[in-house]
Write an enzyme that holds these catalytic residues in place. Structure first.
Site, PDB file in Angstrom:
ATOM      1  N   CYS A   2       6.295   6.539 -56.206  1.00  0.00           N
ATOM      2  CA  CYS A   2       6.477   5.258 -55.533  1.00  0.00           C
ATOM      3  C   CYS A   2       6.650   5.533 -54.054  1.00  0.00           C
ATOM      4  O   CYS A   2       7.008   6.643 -53.660  1.00  0.00           O
ATOM      5  CB  CYS A   2       7.756   4.576 -55.988  1.00  0.00           C
ATOM      6  SG  CYS A   2       7.691   3.975 -57.654  1.00  0.00           S
ATOM      7  N   ARG A  16       8.049  -1.925 -51.400  1.00  0.00           N
ATOM      8  CA  ARG A  16       7.571  -0.671 -51.988  1.00  0.00           C
ATOM      9  C   ARG A  16       6.250  -0.840 -52.709  1.00  0.00           C
ATOM     10  O   ARG A  16       5.842  -1.956 -53.030  1.00  0.00           O
ATOM     11  CB  ARG A  16       8.633  -0.243 -52.978  1.00  0.00           C
ATOM     12  CG  ARG A  16       8.806  -1.243 -54.158  1.00  0.00           C
ATOM     13  CD  ARG A  16       8.237  -0.794 -55.449  1.00  0.00           C
ATOM     14  NE  ARG A  16       8.727   0.458 -55.917  1.00  0.00           N
ATOM     15  CZ  ARG A  16       9.894   0.628 -56.555  1.00  0.00           C
ATOM     16  NH1 ARG A  16      10.654  -0.397 -56.835  1.00  0.00           N
ATOM     17  NH2 ARG A  16      10.246   1.827 -56.952  1.00  0.00           N
ATOM     18  N   ASN A  79      11.741   6.806 -58.606  1.00  0.00           N
ATOM     19  CA  ASN A  79      11.970   7.911 -59.531  1.00  0.00           C
ATOM     20  C   ASN A  79      12.500   9.148 -58.821  1.00  0.00           C
ATOM     21  O   ASN A  79      12.054   9.475 -57.724  1.00  0.00           O
ATOM     22  CB  ASN A  79      10.663   8.280 -60.224  1.00  0.00           C
ATOM     23  CG  ASN A  79      10.673   7.830 -61.662  1.00  0.00           C
ATOM     24  OD1 ASN A  79      11.443   6.940 -62.033  1.00  0.00           O
ATOM     25  ND2 ASN A  79       9.839   8.438 -62.474  1.00  0.00           N
TER      26      ASN A  79
END
Ligand SMILES: C[C@H](CCC(=O)NCCS(=O)(=O)O)[C@H]1CC[C@H]2[C@@H]3CC[C@@H]4C[C@H](O)CC[C@]4(C)[C@H]3C[C@H](O)[C@]12C
Length: 325
Positions: A2, A16, A79
């Site tokens: 991401c 994002r 993550n």
């Protein structure tokens, strides 16, 4: 993978790319002021700041991926598998589960300074939302409408809050290591380079853009970190909202992942499922998705923010092509 950024031409735009291979059924969700939060180890909150973001809704609970509140604080979870470590319940600390961190901070903080204060005696609790959902290994970027950004990481050595001078975050390694790697690309430039290699030879600089020749272009986390930090720091200021939102999406889309390039297991690929852009000053969430390049928007201030119930809008939509003949 991401990528998250905060772009501050005048208003502040936070959001994002969510890159993954599994869709969790995310929606655009407004959490109004009187939606009650029951926390696992903290007192229940009957009212709080309102927020808007992208979220999975499970049993009427908003499992947020990224969101901003009405005071202009934004947060996104990315993550962080590997370095990430959450803790068992610790006496004498605020124990916040990883899925409660976003709603808890958005409910109670106006700025990244407030977040630092609240997290000074906090620990991230290693508990899943329910038996059928894994604990997500995340780290978080937060930005506020004064233009400051920070990163929050929970590792074996404890909970860390870092100032983020580049206003971007991707995935591994730990944030301080990402920052160090930027030095390897310190001479990347939008200008055509001066020939310092063989100064007495008249080099034919055969292309425009040679100053970016060494800019990484990979799908991996450090490549995206370097590339988006460069693109963001050279982005122009737009003259109005539409131009700024347009610039913002060009910055994020410069590190988006098309399908087919990032294989996570046999024949399964991670790709950019959605990109969002939340105006911290105005409370508007704009988004594009893999299948829909149109910019869609939801304005939190057009909803009843004093309500008790979640307000949801579809995120994943079909492509929308304007046929001209
Ligand atoms: C997959 C995403 C990160 C994308 C990313 O960074 N991909 C890099 C892969 S890699 O770095 O290459 O390995 C993350 C970001 C936010 C997460 C949700 C947070 C709320 C909730 C928490 C619960 O505990 C579990 C379910 C839950 C809905 C979570 C699902 C999933 O985990 C989400 C979507």
């Amino acid at each position: 993978m991401c990528t998250s950024i905060c772009y501050s031409p005048s208003d502040h735009y936070f959001g994002r790319n969510l890159d993954y291979e599994i869709a969790y059924g995310q929606k655009v969700v407004i959490v109004p002021r009187n939606y009650e939060f029951e926390y696992r180890e903290l007192p229940t909150q009957k009212s709080h700041y309102a927020f808007i973001g992208v979220s999975v809704v499970n049993d009427d609970y908003p499992l947020l991926c990224d969101a901003i509140n009405e005071k202009g604080l934004g947060i996104a979870g990315l993550n962080f598998q590997g370095p990430n470590h959450y803790f068992p319940k610790m006496e004498g600390k605020k124990n916040i589960t990883s899925f409660e961190l976003m709603p808890y901070l958005l409910s109670n903080c106006e700025t990244t300074d407030d977040v630092k204060e609240i997290l000074a005696d906090a620990s991230i609790l290693n508990i899943s939302f329910s038996d059928n959902l894994p604990v997500a290994d995340l780290h978080w970027i937060l930005s506020d409408k004064s233009g400051k950004s920070i990163v929050v990481e929970s590792t074996k050595s404890g909970l860390h809050v870092y100032d983020n001078p580049v206003h971007v975050l991707t995935n591994n390694p730990e944030f301080p290591d990402q920052l160090i790697k930027l030095s390897d690309y310190a001479d990347v430039t939008p200008h055509n380079p001066k020939n310092t290699l063989v100064p007495n030879v008249d080099l034919n600089l055969y292309s425009r853009g040679l100053g970016t020749h060494h800019l990484p272009g990979g799908m991996d986390s450090s490549s995206r970190f370097v590339k988006v930090a460069f693109v963001l720091s050279h982005a122009p200021k737009g003259k109005d909202e539409a131009e700024n939102v347009t610039n913002y999406f060009h910055i994020l889309h410069s590190v988006e992942q098309p399908k087919g390039l990032d294989e996570v297991e046999d024949n399964r690929y991670e790709y950019t499922m959605y990109s969002d852009c939340m105006n911290l000053d105005k409370g508007i969430l704009y988004f594009t998705t893999y299948d829909n390049n149109r910019i869609n928007a939801v304005d939190m201030h057009k909803a009843d923010l004093d309500s008790k119930d979640l307000i949801c809008y579809d995120l994943f939509k079909k492509q929308d092509i304007e046929y001209m003949n």
